[in-house]
Design an enzyme around this catalytic site. Structure first.
Site, PDB file in Angstrom:
ATOM      1  CG  HIS A 124      -0.791  -3.430   3.065  1.00  0.00           C
ATOM      2  ND1 HIS A 124      -0.048  -2.587   2.267  1.00  0.00           N
ATOM      3  CD2 HIS A 124      -1.727  -3.980   2.263  1.00  0.00           C
ATOM      4  CE1 HIS A 124      -0.536  -2.605   1.042  1.00  0.00           C
ATOM      5  NE2 HIS A 124      -1.542  -3.440   1.014  1.00  0.00           N
ATOM      6  CG  ASP A 159      -6.964  -9.810   1.396  1.00  0.00           C
ATOM      7  OD1 ASP A 159      -5.809  -9.370   1.279  1.00  0.00           O
ATOM      8  OD2 ASP A 159      -7.748  -9.949   0.434  1.00  0.00           O
TER       9      ASP A 159
END
Ligand code: SDX
Length: 393
Positions: A270, A328
């Site tokens: 991320h 996700d």
């Protein structure tokens, strides 16, 4: 309004804007919506209450919540003329392509909520977008599988209504499983807003030019579609299926570490989190719960995902680079178990993130200092030179 601020652990960053909506501490793995931790909201609240919190800054009273939920419920239908708009797409169009087109086209159907200088019109546009996005996403899905559109039902809550618009058919009575509805609502809550991610920054940049709200949100949907952003949930499940069995995990971890291989572990890493994405932690718990309740607790894909997470987190490369599962990583497993095709994963993300985009769009417009976004560049090209006629080249 560009500014520079420092925050722990003591590194500076150039902020694209000020905001009071969502706070992320990437080192601690903390996510707050108007000060409330995401794990508490996921456990105790529900999506439309989180929408109210993001839009208005405070948790609603029971009376305000009922009024807000009634308003959203009564805006879930779309203009009947828009049904024909879907028919312009090929049946095999990706639902995200349809959503970008249909949401952009809303500015042609809802003229009375496109004047951004009118606070009342901004409010109507906000409610229309939040209310109609599930309907549009479900219609995009139905169109892609050749089934008739299902109208929204006012006797169902937001998540249950979305499920019935996706999975009901006119020929049968559809019973909305409350477990699925709760899982759907939690997925909506976990994806609602996330500070200045790429798609939200796209919405803010578009809104800074004075574009109408539907055009701004359509721009956000287009950006979210990318596999490095909102498209990662679809890409992650496809990766897990490609891996297949846990014995192939070392091969894929080696590829992810190979700088000469463009392969990335989808659902991992991320831009901001250098610790666990708190949403991934809740999503993992939800995956166990939903798959167990659906009687697919022995789902081989979930087993592969858990082994991949364990192996990656045990690997020095991922530890050193502070790469952890993100929102996700597990969401696609839940959505597939609920009956959605992978092509619907990112549209579901877009449905949920609409409130984040809309809240930040409103905040951008309310800032008296807001100027048109006009990023500068570091020019690395040729210095000035004279034109050369073609015969002399
Ligand atoms: C979302 O911004 C948001 O908030 C987005 C989002 C939201 O809610 O809106 O959280 C939703 O978009 C989540 C991210 C979904 N995308 C994916 O899961 C795709 C896979 N992840 C990568 O593409 C990647 O992690 C990014 C794009 C998300 C971030 O990439 P960065 O900025 O390069 O990450 P980094 O700086 O932390 O990377 C450090 C190193 C780099 O290597 P070096 O240059 O140091 O040699 O780790 C590498 C990266 O190349 N790396 C990975 C990796 N992610 C980063 N290596 C292998 N697999 C990965 N997944």
């Amino acid at each position: 309004q560009a500014g520079v601020f420092t925050y722990d652990p003591g590194f500076t960053s150039t902020a694209s804007c000020d905001s009071t909506i969502t706070y992320i501490d990437g080192e601690l793995g903390e996510l707050l919506h108007r000060g409330y931790p995401i794990d508490q909201l996921a456990a105790k609240s529900h999506y439309l209450e989180v929408c109210y919190l993001l839009l208005y800054g405070e948790l609603p009273t029971a009376k305000d919540l009922e009024k807000f939920e009634t308003t959203i419920t009564r805006h879930t239908m779309i203009h009947e003329q828009m049904h024909y708009f879907f028919r312009g797409f090929r049946r095999d169009a990706h639902p995200m392509a349809t959503m970008v087109g249909v949401v952009g086209a809303m500015s042609a159907f809802y003229h009375d909520s496109t004047d951004i200088s009118d606070p009342h019109q901004r409010e109507i546009a906000s409610h229309r977008l939040i209310a109609k996005m599930p309907t549009i996403a479900a219609m995009a899905y139905k169109y892609s599988i050749g089934q008739p559109f299902m109208y929204p039902r006012n006797d169902l809550d937001y998540a249950a209504n979305f499920l019935q618009m996706c999975f009901a058919v006119p020929a049968e009575t559809y019973h909305v499983d409350p477990i699925l509805a709760r899982a759907m609502d939690r997925i909506f809550t976990l994806h609602a807003d996330h500070e200045q991610n790429a798609s939200t920054s796209t919405v803010r940049l578009a809104s800074s030019s004075g574009a109408n709200p539907f055009a701004c949100i359509a721009a956000g949907i287009a950006c979210l579609w990318g596999p490095a952003h909102g498209g990662a949930n679809q890409a992650c499940l496809e990766m897990l299926k490609e891996i297949g069995t846990p014995d192939r995990i070392p091969e894929f971890i080696a590829r992810a570490k190979d700088k000469n291989d463009p392969f990335r572990l989808m659902g991992f890493g991320h831009r901001v989190y250098k610790n666990f994405d708190p949403r991934a932690t809740v999503m993992k718990q939800s995956a166990d719960e939903v798959l167990d309740l659906l009687g697919v607790e022995n789902n081989p894909i979930l087993a592969t995902a858990k082994e991949l997470e364990r192996a990656a987190l045990a690997d020095d490369y991922f530890a050193e680079k502070k790469l952890f599962p993100n929102v996700d990583f597990y969401s696609g497993i839940i959505l597939e178990a609920m009956g959605f095709p992978t092509s619907m994963f990112t549209p579901i993300f877009a449905v949920s993130r609409t409130v984040g985009w809309v809240s930040q769009w409103k905040e951008q417009l309310a800032d008296p200092q807001h100027k048109i976004g006009r990023p500068r560049q570091l020019y690395l090209g040729s210095t000035a030179r004279d034109y050369v006629d073609i015969e002399n080249r």
